[in-house]
Enzyme design. Sequence first.
Site, PDB file in Angstrom:
ATOM      1  N   ASP A 106     -19.220  -6.825   7.361  1.00 26.60           N
ATOM      2  CA  ASP A 106     -18.280  -7.489   6.473  1.00 26.60           C
ATOM      3  C   ASP A 106     -18.055  -8.917   6.933  1.00 26.60           C
ATOM      4  O   ASP A 106     -17.410  -9.157   7.954  1.00 26.60           O
ATOM      5  CB  ASP A 106     -16.962  -6.714   6.432  1.00 26.60           C
ATOM      6  CG  ASP A 106     -16.070  -7.200   5.302  1.00 26.60           C
ATOM      7  OD1 ASP A 106     -16.238  -8.356   4.862  1.00 26.60           O
ATOM      8  OD2 ASP A 106     -15.209  -6.431   4.868  1.00 26.60           O
ATOM      9  N   ASP A 306     -19.579 -13.768   0.397  1.00 26.65           N
ATOM     10  CA  ASP A 306     -19.099 -12.484   0.897  1.00 26.65           C
ATOM     11  C   ASP A 306     -20.225 -11.450   0.817  1.00 26.65           C
ATOM     12  O   ASP A 306     -20.949 -11.397  -0.168  1.00 26.65           O
ATOM     13  CB  ASP A 306     -17.890 -12.037   0.065  1.00 26.65           C
ATOM     14  CG  ASP A 306     -17.365 -10.689   0.506  1.00 26.65           C
ATOM     15  OD1 ASP A 306     -17.264 -10.461   1.723  1.00 26.65           O
ATOM     16  OD2 ASP A 306     -17.052  -9.852  -0.362  1.00 26.65           O
TER      17      ASP A 306
END
Length: 425
Positions: A106, A306
């Site tokens: 992440d 992201d």
Amino acid sequence: MRSHLLILLISLLILKSESINCNEKSHSSDLRVFHINSQCSPFKTSVSWADTLLQDKARFLYLSSLAGVTKSSVPIASGRGIVQSPTYIVRANIGTPAQAMLVALDTSNDAAWIPCSGCVGCSSSVLFDPSKSSSSRTLQCEAPQCKQAPNPSCTVSKSCGFNMTYGGSAIEAYLTQDTLTLATDVIPNYTFGCINKASGTSLPAQGLMGLGRGPLSLISQSQNLYQSTFSYCLPNSKSSNFSGSLRLGPKNQPIRIKTTPLLKNPRRSSLYYVNLVGIRVGNKIVDIPTSALAFDPATGAGTIFDSGTVYTRLVEPAYVAVRNEFRRRVKNANATSLGGFDTCYSGSVVFPSVTFMFAGMNVTLPPDNLLIHSSAGNLSCLAMAAAPTNVNSVLNVIASMQQQNHRVLIDVPNSRLGISRETCT
Ligand SMILES: *[C@@H]1O[C@H](CO)[C@@H](O)[C@H](O)[C@H]1NC(C)=O
Ligand SMILES: *[C@@H]1O[C@H](CO)[C@@H](O)[C@H](O)[C@H]1NC(C)=O
Ligand SMILES: *[C@@H]1O[C@H](CO)[C@@H](O)[C@H](O)[C@H]1NC(C)=O
Ligand SMILES: *[C@@H]1O[C@H](CO)[C@@H](O)[C@H](O)[C@H]1NC(C)=O
Ligand SMILES: *[C@@H]1O[C@H](CO)[C@@H](O)[C@H](O)[C@H]1NC(C)=O
Ligand SMILES: *[C@@H]1O[C@H](CO)[C@@H](O)[C@H](O)[C@H]1NC(C)=O
């Protein structure tokens, strides 16, 4: 009978030749990255990938909360089954002797957290057992790292506890330190959260490794080793026998690569912001209000890269402008909707190209990064959407679908983000 057997055998051979060796060793500082639906992933589900795609709204809302767009925690109604985000996993070996965990990557989070033995509510049967690791150490409340944890608190046993929400889920963990081994690299005294309580369905089963910019992230904790430099290539989600790579450190990074400045938002220290200055559809630069793209550290507005959001979200005026131009250029066909996508076409149509114009770097998306194909109705959809209207959203998110089969370089010391096409293998 015999011919059937032969066919079966040949099919098996073909299957075998198409399969990859999931346990093949990663090279030093270069880890293999698997998609969550890869045949190497234990988290594979029977739910089709296209279906799960329609559910990553929760991720977007979560990121909006990180960006300070909404108040602290966001109400997330998912309830539509598993929310599989983030969607890429790597193997991390923790402790002495090493216990292998398949952790989610992440880039928008800092602290790592791993389900630990005794966890109440963790879905995984694979749990990290600190009592079986000779190098494990629980951090006390006075430890400087305790202040960096999200919502830290001092437990009765004077260890550093913390609470956080992730997507629609919540965890309670305590800070611990242990040796982390990635491929052949050893990171001693790596600080992460040991989860002892979890609720919700959107948590990656075996935990998460944060690659964000903030102090508790892997990137910050391994500064001596990797100098805040890494790159990744995310494999395409369409095939199941692929793996990508996470390359840590300045060594072997691409030299010939287009770059744009990385922007730092002191209030949202985890996120990798860039300056998206415009979007081109075909050869036309779409008319987007400046405020829809502008970087603003005070509000968290701007554009981030992201790895955990699946498809790109643009703030509404930007999305509407891009979509309208896209539709205008698809001749002799009317757009229909499918799930969260509102620009879908059936059959064979010719699609215009879409180019993200970052400061100093234009990135034109190949069709595989632009369109999502659904077998339902033989539809191809523009794989982008407007930020949900129930949040006053100001965050544009360049998501994993748009990054697949590209190498994305994060070079913090030189404040730049690079991107080049690469077929992940
Ligand atoms: C986490 O939050 C719950 C509920 O607010 C609280 O009871 C608990 O003590 C908190 N735990 C930690 C470790 O902060
Ligand atoms: C790791 O932590 C232990 C315990 O505090 C300490 O003795 C050791 O020197 C540390 N190792 C490194 C490499 O920082
Ligand atoms: C696996 O990869 C091979 C080439 O590397 C490809 O030909 C094959 O179609 C792939 N199989 C699946 C199921 O995606
Ligand atoms: C698209 O919709 C318009 C308005 O409903 C209609 O007139 C036109 O025939 C449609 N075009 C196609 C290709 O279906
Ligand atoms: C889907 O559309 C393409 C392009 O028109 C066509 O070649 C293909 O046969 C269609 N597939 C199905 C299952 O209808
Ligand atoms: C990006 O594309 C625009 C419009 O086509 C062009 O004016 C600009 O020079 C390009 N920027 C770079 C860095 O190539």
